[in-house]
Scaffold this active site. Sequence first.
Site, PDB file in Angstrom:
ATOM      1  N   GLN A  14       0.824  -1.222   0.000  1.00 11.53           N
ATOM      2  CA  GLN A  14       0.000   0.000   0.000  1.00 11.53           C
ATOM      3  C   GLN A  14       0.855   1.269   0.000  1.00 11.53           C
ATOM      4  OE1 GLN A  14      -2.251   0.910   3.524  1.00 11.53           O
ATOM      5  NE2 GLN A  14      -3.716   2.192   2.436  1.00 11.53           N
ATOM      6  N   TYR A 144       1.984  -7.360  16.152  1.00  7.13           N
ATOM      7  CA  TYR A 144       2.427  -6.277  15.257  1.00  7.13           C
ATOM      8  C   TYR A 144       2.959  -5.111  16.095  1.00  7.13           C
ATOM      9  CZ  TYR A 144       1.906  -2.486  11.793  1.00  7.13           C
ATOM     10  OH  TYR A 144       2.100  -1.414  10.950  1.00  7.13           O
TER      11      TYR A 144
HETATM   12  N1  SER Z   1      -2.879   0.416   9.676  1.00 10.81           N
HETATM   13  C1  SER Z   1      -2.191  -0.443  10.596  1.00 10.81           C
HETATM   14  C2  SER Z   1      -3.035  -1.573  11.019  1.00 10.81           C
HETATM   15  O1  SER Z   1      -4.223  -1.391  11.106  1.00 10.81           O
HETATM   16  C3  SER Z   1      -1.750   0.336  11.800  1.00 10.81           C
HETATM   17  O2  SER Z   1      -0.435   0.676  11.619  1.00 10.81           O
HETATM   18  O3  SER Z   1      -2.511  -2.597  11.312  1.00 10.81           O
END
Ligand code: SER
Length: 318
Positions: A14, A144
């Site tokens: 993206q 994450y």
């Molecule tokens: N856009 C990302 C996510 O939703 C956040 O950094 O994982």
Amino acid sequence: MSKDKILVIGASGQIGVELTMALRGIHGDAQVIASDLREPNPLLLGTGPYVSLNVMNKEMLHVQVIRQNIKQIYLLAAILSATGEKNPGLAWNLNIQGLLNVLEIAKEEHLDKVYWPSSIAVFGPTSPKRDCPQQTIIEPITVYGISKYAGEFWCNYYHNRFGIDVRSLRYPGLISYKSEPGGGTTDYAVEIFHEALAAGRYECFLKPDTYLPMMYMPDAIRATLELMEAPAAAVRVRTSYNLSAMSFSPAEIAVEVAKYVPHFNMHYKPDYRQLIADSWPQSIDDSAAHTDWGWKPEYDLAAMTADMMRNLQTPPTS
Ligand code: SER
């Protein structure tokens, strides 16, 4: 031959597609090597050099850095918050080992600069919800977020210990029309546009009042380029900068979208991503970015929606 090229890893993603195009606009097409595990994104075809690369393969990465005369790396390959929860081990490995491979090569090859994105996902339920400061309690609950927070300290470590000029931004949710997001909790804010235009309705996986920090891609690209162009002495945060543009809820973006799609209908069916969204701040204090390198966002919710609609309703000409 002196090193003169820029390598973008994760160029088909993206951010990668638009950042690669922007860098090619500034430095020249041949100077920016796009790379990804995947096939090149169609928007990149014919725009400049492309190599197939797995950031987990340090040897191959090292060979390419030498062969292509790389002086700067933008490392964008990552597994995001929602996908990461489905395979935490893989997310940790890719997000951290990929970064360590790049930092080691930057050290060994004396690269000029490295860019690596962090995220609002570093924050957790114990962080302040509003105007979340640069330095605060940080206890992420997703793999994450954990990997991004650990990665920030690896960047800081390589900067302090080895003098690597590595720079980073904590992106909010990113909204774009050129390339699709992949596996994030904030992806609803992109899906809503496509579904509204295709079907006139959208089933949202977050509750209507879930406020999250968001940013339109042109602002994110400009922030990245401005940070990378700033004099090294001005870049005082060597973990990662808070970055902000707007905050809104699904109910609020639905109202904006309905201005362009009469009878637009939004349903809500929250899933596991609600817990992730609820753990993040609603808004971000990015005053360090303002002070250190002059960051100023351009797009708010209304301007972003207008531009998304204009572009998604007009078929691309090239
Ligand atoms: N856009 C990302 C996510 O939703 C956040 O950094 O994982």
